[in-house]
Design an enzyme around this catalytic site. Sequence first.
Site, PDB file in Angstrom:
ATOM      1  N   GLU A  42       0.836  -1.205   0.000  1.00 50.49           N
ATOM      2  CA  GLU A  42       0.000   0.000   0.000  1.00 50.49           C
ATOM      3  C   GLU A  42       0.873   1.258   0.000  1.00 50.49           C
ATOM      4  O   GLU A  42       0.562   2.247  -0.675  1.00 50.49           O
ATOM      5  CB  GLU A  42      -0.930  -0.010   1.218  1.00 50.49           C
TER       6      GLU A  42
ATOM      7  N   SER B  69      33.070  16.962  21.528  1.00 45.89           N
ATOM      8  CA  SER B  69      33.214  15.524  21.754  1.00 45.89           C
ATOM      9  C   SER B  69      33.008  15.248  23.242  1.00 45.89           C
ATOM     10  O   SER B  69      32.792  16.168  24.035  1.00 45.89           O
ATOM     11  CB  SER B  69      34.592  15.053  21.302  1.00 45.89           C
TER      12      SER B  69
ATOM     13  N   LYS C 264      26.289   4.152  23.292  1.00 39.30           N
ATOM     14  CA  LYS C 264      27.172   5.003  22.488  1.00 39.30           C
ATOM     15  C   LYS C 264      27.324   4.359  21.113  1.00 39.30           C
ATOM     16  O   LYS C 264      28.090   3.419  20.930  1.00 39.30           O
ATOM     17  CB  LYS C 264      28.534   5.176  23.152  1.00 39.30           C
TER      18      LYS C 264
ATOM     19  N   GLU D 104      23.385  10.478  15.719  1.00 38.33           N
ATOM     20  CA  GLU D 104      24.383   9.588  15.130  1.00 38.33           C
ATOM     21  C   GLU D 104      23.792   8.879  13.922  1.00 38.33           C
ATOM     22  O   GLU D 104      22.732   8.242  14.016  1.00 38.33           O
ATOM     23  CB  GLU D 104      24.822   8.549  16.167  1.00 38.33           C
TER      24      GLU D 104
ATOM     25  N   LYS E  18      24.552  11.246  30.688  1.00 38.74           N
ATOM     26  CA  LYS E  18      24.376  12.698  30.671  1.00 38.74           C
ATOM     27  C   LYS E  18      23.563  13.119  31.891  1.00 38.74           C
ATOM     28  O   LYS E  18      22.554  12.477  32.208  1.00 38.74           O
ATOM     29  CB  LYS E  18      23.633  13.138  29.403  1.00 38.74           C
TER      30      LYS E  18
ATOM     31  N   CYS F 281      66.799   3.195  12.284  1.00 40.45           N
ATOM     32  CA  CYS F 281      67.720   3.204  11.148  1.00 40.45           C
ATOM     33  C   CYS F 281      68.550   4.474  11.233  1.00 40.45           C
ATOM     34  O   CYS F 281      68.013   5.564  11.453  1.00 40.45           O
ATOM     35  CB  CYS F 281      66.928   3.169   9.840  1.00 40.45           C
TER      36      CYS F 281
END
Length: 685
Positions: free
Chosen positions: A49, A96, A127, A185, A304, A440
Amino acid sequence: MQDIQLDTLLSEDVTPENASQVMQALSQSLNEHNIRYYVDDAPSITDSEYDRLMQRLLKLEALYPHLIVADSPTQRVGGLALAKFDQITHLKPMLSLDNAFDEADFSAFHKRVTDKVGEVSFCCEPKLDGLAVSILYRHGVLERAATRGDGSVGEDITENVKTIKSIPLKLRGNDFPELVEVRGEAFMPKAAFEALNDRARAKDEKLFVNPRNAAAGSLRQLDSKITAARSLAFYAYALGVVEPDSHPLAKTHFEQLQQLKSWGLPISSEIKVCAELSQVYDYYKDILTRRSDLAFEIDGVVMKVNDIAQQQRLGFVAKSPRWAIAYKFPAQEEMTLLEGVDFQVGRTGAVTPVARLKPVFVGGVTVSNATLHNADEIARLGIKVGDTVIIRRAGDVIPQIVAIVPERRPETATDIVFPHNCPVCGSLVERLEGEAVARCSGGLFCEAQRKEAIKHFASRKALDIDGMGDKVVEQLIDKELVQSPADLFKLTASMMTMLDRMGMKSATNLAAAIEAAKTTTLARFLYALGIREVGEATAANLAAHFASLDALRVATVEQLTEVEDVGAVVAQHVAHFFAQPHNLEVIDALIAAGVHWPAIEAPSADAQPLKGQTWVLTGTLNQLNRNDAKAQLQALGAKVAGSVSKNTDCLVAGEAAGSKLAKAQELGVKVMDEDELLALLAANA
C-alpha cells in the site's frame, strides 16, 4: 496529522486545479507513514500500500513538476552528483565527550559533578559507533545537514542525509521551534553492513572493515544515489541551537528526547533515566551483556546529567561538556596464530616489528596484523613466531597482542630476531641507551623515510615551498625525479610538467617557489632536517645558541645540553644525527644547491626585553600570522607556550578567545589584545 482514507488518496480524480492539494496530501501521508514505521515502530499500512501511494505521487510529480514540494518523500535522492562537499560552520560547536574506561574513571566524573551541583540523575544511552550529524530544520522543513568535522566546521551532507528514511524531511505536528538543530548519530545497522559486504563480495569489490567505516564512507559519497542504497539509520541524541530561545522546551534531557520523538525523529529505545549510581552501573553492565544482540555496533554507553539546569551550571571545558561522559566498554579479545613478523621503517627511522596474524574478527573488525612495538615488548611477552596469541582492540580501535598461550606453543616456534641493518636501506640499526625503539641511522638517506622526510622538509613551518603538497612530493619520488631534499633544487618547470595535473603555469610557479625557498633561516633549516624531537622552538634555540651550522655540527652532547630547553635525550638525538655520514652528505648537497640564510648575530640583553618570560597566544589574529607572532616574541626572548598556567606572564587574546582567556583571567595573568601586541613588536623592532 488526521488520517486520510487510503482509497481516497489512490482514487481521487486529479485536475490541474486540485493537483497541488492531492500531491500535498500524498506527501503528508507518506511522511506520516515513514514516521510510524521508523520511529513509532507501529506501521498502519502494508508495504504494498505504501508503494502504491509512492507510485501515484511519482506519476503526479512527473505531470506537474512545478508543484513538487521540498518535503516530498520523492526528494530523498537528489539528482546530479556533487563536485565536492561545501563547508558549514556550526551555529554552536559540536563538542566531543570525555571518556571513562572503568568504574574509577566514572566515579571521579560523578564526584566532580556532584561536588558542583549536588545530587543528580543520569540519562543513559548506548554510544553508537557511527558518525555525528547535525540536522537543521526551519519552519519544520529539513534545511541542511552537516558532519561534526572539527567541531566548529563540518561538511554539507544535506542530500545524503535526506536519503536516510528514518529522518523526517518535515517535522510532525506544529509545536516545534521556528528553527531547531537536531544532533544525532548516523550509523549502519549490522544487517545492512552484512548485506553491503555480501554485495561487494559478489562483485569482487573491496569489503568495508566495519559498520562505522561503512557509514562514514556512505555519508561522504558525492552521489546521494549511492548513499540511498546503503540503508543507513539515525538516532537523535540532543538538541543544538533553538530559535527563538524562548520556545518552551522540556526541563530534562530525557523529556527533550521525547519531544524530538514527538516531532517524528527516531531515538534509541535503550535510553533510560538512572537516579542512583548503582542503577548507572547496572545499566552499563546490562548493555554490555546484550551488546552482541543489539542491531547496531556500540562501543560504550553515554551518561548525561538529566536536569538541563544542572547541565547549564556545569558548563563546558574546551572540547567537551562537564555534564556528560562516554563510559567505554573493555576492549574485546580473541585468540589467533602469530604467523610471522615483518619490520617496518617510519619517517623518523623507527624500526617497528609488525605481527602478521591469522585473520581473526575482534571488536567489530577483521584483524590480520598488530604492532609488537619494540624489542622490550617482545621480551616482555616472551613471544615467538608460531605462538597462539591473545589479541585485544585497545579502546576498540588499535589491535594489540596482550599475551601468549604457552600451552599451545608448537615445537617449531622460532625466536623473533631484530635486524642489525635497516631492511630498506641497509644502514646500521641502532638503539640508543635508555630508548626502547631501535632506529635506522640512514636519516634522510633511507628510502623508507624519504617521502615523509621530504614532505616535512617542504612543509610550511620548514622551508615553506608554496605548492609543494604531499601529493606532489609523492609523485616526484614515484617518478624518480627526487631522491633527496637537495634534488628539489635541481627541478625545472619542464621536469615538473611530467606530474599529473601540472601544467606549465603551475610548474613555473612551483619552480619559482623552490627558488625562493633557498633563502631561509638557520632555525627553519634545522627544523626542516627532521631531527628527532627537534621542533620549531628547539630548532630556534639551537640556531640562536650556536649561531652557525658549522658550530652545531661539531657540538658535543655536553655542549648541546647548555641550550635552553635541550635535555640529555634531545642532545643525544642531535649529536647522533650529525654523526651520520649520510646525513652530512645531504646537508652538504643542500648548501651546494644554494640553500642559505643570513648570519645570526648574538642578541644583546637590550634586544631581548622579554627574556625569561612565558607568553601564550590564543584566538584569531587578524593582522599578524600566528607563526610570525610566535617567532617575533621568541626573537624578543620570550618562551611561547601552548597553555596558560600560573607561570604565564602574558596572554595575547585574539578574536574568539576561549578557555585560555577565561583561565588567564581566573589566574590574574596579564592579557593583551592584538593591537597592543603590534605596538610592543613595533617598539622593539
